[in-house]
Each structure stands twice: as C-alpha cells, then as structure tokens.
Design an enzyme around this catalytic site. Sequence first.
Site, PDB file in Angstrom:
ATOM      1  N   LYS A   1      67.876 122.321 -22.480  1.00 56.57           N
ATOM      2  CA  LYS A   1      66.719 121.417 -22.441  1.00 56.57           C
ATOM      3  C   LYS A   1      66.358 121.009 -23.871  1.00 56.57           C
ATOM      4  CE  LYS A   1      65.060 123.663 -18.191  1.00 56.57           C
ATOM      5  NZ  LYS A   1      65.143 122.567 -17.230  1.00 56.57           N
TER       6      LYS A   1
ATOM      7  N   ASP B   1      59.513 133.278 -18.390  1.00 54.75           N
ATOM      8  CA  ASP B   1      60.560 132.257 -18.315  1.00 54.75           C
ATOM      9  C   ASP B   1      60.120 131.131 -19.251  1.00 54.75           C
ATOM     10  OD1 ASP B   1      62.119 130.045 -17.712  1.00 54.75           O
ATOM     11  OD2 ASP B   1      62.272 130.518 -15.580  1.00 54.75           O
TER      12      ASP B   1
HETATM   13  C1  LIG Z   1      61.667 127.218 -15.380  1.00 53.84           C
HETATM   14  C2  LIG Z   1      63.138 127.198 -15.130  1.00 53.84           C
HETATM   15  N1  LIG Z   1      63.814 128.360 -15.007  1.00 53.84           N
HETATM   16  C3  LIG Z   1      65.155 128.389 -14.774  1.00 53.84           C
HETATM   17  C4  LIG Z   1      65.863 127.210 -14.663  1.00 53.84           C
HETATM   18  C5  LIG Z   1      67.326 127.164 -14.348  1.00 53.84           C
HETATM   19  O1  LIG Z   1      68.046 128.269 -14.646  1.00 53.84           O
HETATM   20  P1  LIG Z   1      69.650 128.207 -14.749  1.00 53.84           P
HETATM   21  O2  LIG Z   1      69.972 127.698 -16.100  1.00 53.84           O
HETATM   22  O3  LIG Z   1      70.090 129.575 -14.478  1.00 53.84           O
HETATM   23  O4  LIG Z   1      70.157 127.234 -13.725  1.00 53.84           O
HETATM   24  C6  LIG Z   1      65.209 125.983 -14.801  1.00 53.84           C
HETATM   25  C7  LIG Z   1      65.975 124.729 -14.688  1.00 53.84           C
HETATM   26  O5  LIG Z   1      65.503 123.638 -14.806  1.00 53.84           O
HETATM   27  C8  LIG Z   1      63.816 125.984 -15.030  1.00 53.84           C
HETATM   28  O6  LIG Z   1      63.152 124.826 -15.144  1.00 53.84           O
END
Ligand SMILES: Cc1ncc(COP(=O)(O)O)c(C=O)c1O
Length: 436
Positions: free
Chosen positions: A247, A221
């Site tokens: 982001k 991720d």
């Molecule tokens: C590490 C991480 N993964 C996933 C997400 C969020 O995913 P999504 O865009 O599906 O809400 C965030 C959101 O801040 C995040 O910090």
Amino acid sequence: MNTDSPPAGARPDPTDGRAGAVAADRRDPLADFRERFDVPDDYYMDGNSLGPISAEAEASLDRIVEEWRDLGIRGWTDAEQDWFTYAEELGDDLAPLLGADAEEVVLANSTTVNIHTLIGTFLDEADGTKVVVNDLDFPTDHYAIRAQFRQRGIDPDEGLVVVESEDGRTLAERDVADALESHDDVVVVFMPSVFYRSGQLLDVERLTEIAHDHGALAGFDLAHSVGVVPHDLADIGVDFAVWCSYKYLNAGPGALAGLYVNRDHFGTTPALAGWWGHDKSTQFDMNLEFTPADSAGAWQIGTPHLLSLAPLEGSLSIIRDAGIDTIREKSVALTDYLIALVDERLAEFGCSVGTPRDADRRGGHVAVEHPEGQKLAEALKDRGVVVDFRPPNVVRLCPAPLYTGFADVWDVVEIARSVLAEGALAEYETSSGGVT
Ligand SMILES: Cc1ncc(COP(=O)(O)O)c(C=O)c1O
C-alpha cells in the site's frame, strides 16, 4: 481570493478554485517526488490498495534478478546485500517508520499469515481464551483469529469478542474498554490503526493502555498507516503489529509483509515456527530442535520471497528522502482539502464524508459516501480516476502524498461533480463480485 501566503504543505482554500490548488502544489516540498513514480493513470487515488512502481523499486528488484543470474546460490552470502539477512536488514530500515528498535521489525510472510502466527503465539502463551476485535475490521483479521481458535479447540464464537461500532463507520476507544470490563480471559486486544473503509485513525496509545490495564496484550493491524502515518510502537509499549508493504510502502503487488514484536516477547516460541525463524548463527547446523532468533525475525517461517521483497529496498529510500513527518503533514493537508471540496462541490449531489474531520482521527484516505457509490466508482474509473468501492456505499479516495498534488484532488472532485450533475450514473449497473 486568499492573499496571505500559507506555509508549504498547507491546504488551499476551496473557494480559490483550481488556481489555489496549483499554487499549493508550487509550495509543496514533496512536489518533485511524483517524478520518481510511474503512475499508470491520470488520477491514481488508490494507493491505499496498491502503490505504484518507482524507479528505485524497479532498480532494487533488477539488482536481485541480476545477482540471481550472476551468482546463483552464492547470492545468499555474496550478493551486494547478502540475501540471507535481507529481510532483517530491510526490517532495520523500516523500523523508524514504526518507532521501533531495529531487531523488533522484520519483513516476512503475508499480513494474514502474520496474524495467524502472532495471535496463535500469544494464545499459546497465555491462560485466557479471548481476543477483542471490532465489527469494522478487515475480514481477513477475523478469519485468521477464528482459525487459530479452532486449532486450539476454542469455539470461535466464544473466543472472539466483537466490539460494535455505533455508527457503522467509527469506533470509540471507550467501547473497547467497556468490552474488557465485561469479559475475563482476554489475551489480546487486536485492532487496526486505520479502518480500511472509513479511514478513521484509532488512538493506538490509548488502546494499548486500555489493553494493558486489563492484563491483555495490544496487537495492531497497521496495513492502512505504515508509510503515511508515523508510529511510536516501542515507546507506547505495543506488543505486536502486522502490516502490508504494497500500500503506502509501494513495494509491489503481494510484497512481503512486515511484523513488529516488542522485545519483551523475544524468546517466545512462534505458533507457526519454521527454519527461517531459527537463530541465524546456527540455522545451518540443521538441528531438529528449534531455537528462535532473539528478535522479531523468529516469526519468519520459510525462505523469504526475495523477488517480492526487493522492491521495498528502493521504495523505502524514497520515503526516507521525503521524511515520514513531511509525508503525514502533506497527507493531512490533502485529505483536509478533499473533505472541504466534497462539502463544497459534491454534497448537493448526495455525497457526504464518512471519515472523521479531525485530522488526528484520520489516516491517508477519505471515504466519500453516496447511495450509488458503486456506480460512482465505476464512472470515475471510466474517466481516468482510479478509486475503489467498499460496500455498502463508500468510494475510497486516497490522495497519496508522494505522487498526488492538490490540483489532482481538485480535478478528481470536478470530474465527480460533472458525472453527478450530468446524471451519468444512470448508464451504470450495480454488480456484485469481482475485484473493486
Ligand atoms: C486492514 C487490512 N489487513 C490485511 C489486509 C490483507 O492482508 P494480505 O496482504 O494478507 O492479503 C488488507 C488488505 O487490503 C487490509 O486492508
């Protein structure tokens, strides 16, 4: 006063005061980039949650809106950049930031949905039943993986191997290796590049090696690194990755997410298949049999949300102009400076740094810990400093390099210092719930 002339992008000496920060801003090769953004507040230190709008992002969005007006359905084929292949084209543009081949990257879905489909895909492919994660992960990662276990009749408490952090902030790669030593049946090691709370940057190459040495795949991720930390996914042999575009990529709230799939896995049937992942040359033949695209595009599901994709075209052009290595260099200098200032100016008021001090172990934000962190975050927001709070005690400060200068960092620390010195936190209450 430090009289040597430091290189462009080098961090100022905290003992030089605000003048040192202003001088560093004058040397900063990215100083002018700020003008390309509309930053909504005096001090916007939350670009690791949502980057600001830029003229370029607005222009590419406006273009698609105009094409919709002028062309209607013909936009799919006749638009300046045809809409039919737009998500793939932007994947090509993004690929250098991932260190990947163009076909290995596509914009699709949300990060959470991409975790669902990729984890599901590889659970379906392999004989094993376990995924290694850690207890500092962003919660959505666990929610999605657990759901994928349930759909396959696997008990999520059995399937999820959660490596525990020793200090509640950071993770040691060797602990991931130990977890693999003591568990058979691991299909995927799924880790973040940068922890959302502490900002620790994990060693993606080492983790990939560890996973592969134990016969598992390596998935990441990258939500907190794409656009601020360069990546080298293909060379390292990472199997798959997901990330957000809202982001550090500054593509707007809820912007389409990105995914990378190593070409070795092309041809695998996605767990959440849909017609937009079909081989494009025959997608409109409308065959009921699914033929996956021979690219990461296969993990798309339905029609891409073009209005949530278009701003990325413009915002990426800014990152390209700046260059990811220059962005990283400035980011490291800014976070270095911030850490030094927290030590010098805020430690006496109970603040400490929860982020690794070694720049190679740090992403783009700094976790400032304070026993009354939530109140501190609120007090800063009331004084024009946008930050966020992550329980139990972390105020996250993100000096995003494209629109933050060294003098901004100095000012933010001084505002925090006066809040703490004046005892202003007494005016605030701790609350729970809400978006922070
Ligand atoms: C590490 C991480 N993964 C996933 C997400 C969020 O995913 P999504 O865009 O599906 O809400 C965030 C959101 O801040 C995040 O910090």
